[in-house]
Scaffold this motif. Structure first.
Motif, PDB file in Angstrom:
ATOM      1  N   SER A 199       0.929  -1.466   0.028  1.00  0.00           N
ATOM      2  CA  SER A 199       0.212   0.421  -0.321  1.00  0.00           C
ATOM      3  C   SER A 199       0.394   1.768   0.354  1.00  0.00           C
ATOM      4  CB  SER A 199      -0.474   0.266   1.176  1.00  0.00           C
ATOM      5  OG  SER A 199      -1.766   1.337   1.568  1.00  0.00           O
ATOM      6  N   LEU A 223      -6.928   0.670  -2.669  1.00  0.00           N
ATOM      7  CA  LEU A 223      -8.434   0.564  -2.105  1.00  0.00           C
ATOM      8  C   LEU A 223      -8.433  -1.088  -1.985  1.00  0.00           C
ATOM      9  CD1 LEU A 223     -10.584   2.856  -4.611  1.00  0.00           C
ATOM     10  CD2 LEU A 223     -10.369   3.156  -1.950  1.00  0.00           C
ATOM     11  N   ALA A 224      -8.199  -1.900  -2.895  1.00  0.00           N
ATOM     12  CA  ALA A 224      -8.423  -3.331  -1.870  1.00  0.00           C
ATOM     13  C   ALA A 224      -7.287  -3.615  -0.815  1.00  0.00           C
ATOM     14  CB  ALA A 224      -8.054  -3.760  -3.658  1.00  0.00           C
ATOM     15  N   PHE A 227      -8.276  -1.802   2.752  1.00  0.00           N
ATOM     16  CA  PHE A 227      -9.050  -2.644   2.519  1.00  0.00           C
ATOM     17  C   PHE A 227      -8.805  -4.649   3.375  1.00  0.00           C
ATOM     18  CE2 PHE A 227     -12.351  -6.353   2.477  1.00  0.00           C
ATOM     19  CZ  PHE A 227     -14.021  -5.465   2.917  1.00  0.00           C
ATOM     20  N   LEU A 230      -7.453  -3.492   6.304  1.00  0.00           N
ATOM     21  CA  LEU A 230      -8.281  -3.573   8.168  1.00  0.00           C
ATOM     22  C   LEU A 230      -8.484  -4.421   8.370  1.00  0.00           C
ATOM     23  CD1 LEU A 230     -10.496  -0.282   6.457  1.00  0.00           C
ATOM     24  CD2 LEU A 230      -8.456  -0.652   8.386  1.00  0.00           C
ATOM     25  N   ALA A 231      -8.915  -5.914   7.171  1.00  0.00           N
ATOM     26  CA  ALA A 231      -9.542  -6.610   7.490  1.00  0.00           C
ATOM     27  C   ALA A 231      -8.119  -7.738   8.461  1.00  0.00           C
ATOM     28  CB  ALA A 231      -9.983  -7.659   6.599  1.00  0.00           C
ATOM     29  N   ILE A 273      -8.336   4.691   6.631  1.00  0.00           N
ATOM     30  CA  ILE A 273      -9.818   5.344   6.448  1.00  0.00           C
ATOM     31  C   ILE A 273      -9.683   6.402   5.964  1.00  0.00           C
ATOM     32  CG2 ILE A 273     -11.991   5.615   7.072  1.00  0.00           C
ATOM     33  CD1 ILE A 273     -11.488   3.674   9.589  1.00  0.00           C
ATOM     34  N   PHE A 276      -8.593   6.178   2.327  1.00  0.00           N
ATOM     35  CA  PHE A 276      -9.359   4.790   1.101  1.00  0.00           C
ATOM     36  C   PHE A 276     -10.658   6.085   0.772  1.00  0.00           C
ATOM     37  CE2 PHE A 276     -13.671   2.243   0.819  1.00  0.00           C
ATOM     38  CZ  PHE A 276     -12.953   1.085   0.489  1.00  0.00           C
TER      39      PHE A 276
END
Length: 319
Positions: A199, A223-224, A227, A230-231, A273, A276
């Motif tokens: 990232s 963006l992916a 995500f 965060l997961a 966030i 994003f």
């Protein structure tokens, strides 16, 4: 007044496990290593996909960051060493089970390889430098060397894909291998640090690109990655929450402890966030200065490593 029962002589305050031996140099090294890994991965990937012309910032321009980041990171690591004259002993053996051995050998290969990749494009990316070099007759051998590198770009790209992935995941495994630190001792750190490095690499590329197509594609990839990151963080907390009392106490440092504000405000909110939302807004057609999400991701990535390195050294086993 807090009362603790010491079950062995190792658990003495200010000695062990409160001994903090890793400082800002290690955090900086882990950040720069992940950043370089992310850039080199996308560079090699899009070159092999024959997207060199459409992704010029990714393949040509942003790559200058990688060798600089690796050299600065290695300098910080060397500065942190207590016995600096003996660093070469890492290269007298190969230990498959040692993350530090993996990292030492990968860095030994990928650092010069990143320099060679940048040099293979120096005529295109730095025409003024190329003109100056041609004034020196003794440096004409650089033309022959450049032709050799151009001919072998595909080979370098194939090598950079696994090397960059190993470098990115190694920065997390280096911490998770320390069983004595509950906050580090989980299997999520490897994939988490790799995703974060990819990232930050994507964010660095966004600072160089002027192509709308390239900016949009890299933003979608980022963006992916955000995500997924965060997961993975949620999964890390869930695993610790379902763990032993020691892991619950380690989690409290990030949730309700001294590093809560740094972690949730500067890493989760401002570092993940908010970027994003900004990148999603840009993709949807609204004008957003790309420097804003890119810088937030880079700063958030650095603070994330500072928090994990410092907070991890405060966690301990007392049971």
């Amino acid at each position: 007044m807090q009362e603790e029962i010491f079950v062995s002589g190792r658990h003495l305050p200010k000695i062990d496990p409160n001994l903090e031996i890793w400082h800002w140099e290690i955090s900086l090294y882990l950040f720069l290593g992940g950043l370089a890994a992310g850039i080199l991965f996308f560079t090699a990937l899009f070159y092999l996909l024959k997207k060199e012309n459409e992704m010029q910032a990714t393949v040509k321009y942003a790559t200058i960051i990688a060798p600089i980041a690796l050299i600065v990171g290695l300098a910080a690591l060397f500065f942190d060493l207590s016995h600096k004259l003996y660093f070469w002993q890492l290269y007298t053996t190969v230990r498959i089970t040692s993350p530090m051995s993996w990292g030492a050998w990968v860095l030994l290969i990928i650092t010069p390889l990143s320099i060679l990749w940048v040099f293979s494009y120096y005529r295109e990316t730095y025409p003024k430098l190329e003109a100056k070099l041609q004034t020196f007759k003794r440096l004409k051998f650089l033309n022959t060397f450049e032709k050799f590198l151009i001919k072998n770009r595909k080979t370098m790209a194939i090598a950079l894909i696994p090397l960059s992935l190993i470098l990115g995941i190694y920065t997390g495994i280096l911490l998770s291998a320390f069983n004595a630190r509950p906050l580090w001792n989980n299997s999520i750190l490897g994939p988490l640090f790799l995703t974060s490095g990819l990232s930050t690499g994507a964010a660095a590329i966004l600072l160089f690109t002027k192509s709308h197509f390239e900016r949009t594609l890299i933003s979608k990839i980022d963006l992916a990655l955000i995500f997924i990151e965060l997961a993975l963080i949620v999964h890390m907390f869930m695993g610790m929450y379902a763990g032993s009392q020691v892991q619950l106490e380690a989690m409290q440092i990030l949730i309700g402890g001294s590093y809560t504000v740094m972690f949730f405000v500067f890493v989760i909110i401002l570092g993940l966030i908010v970027p994003f939302v900004l990148e999603l807004t840009e993709i949807l057609g609204f004008k957003v200065p790309i420097i804003a999400p890119a810088m937030l991701i880079l700063i958030g990535g650095l603070i994330f490593r500072i928090v994990m390195v410092n907070a991890g050294q405060l966690t301990r086993y007392l049971y």
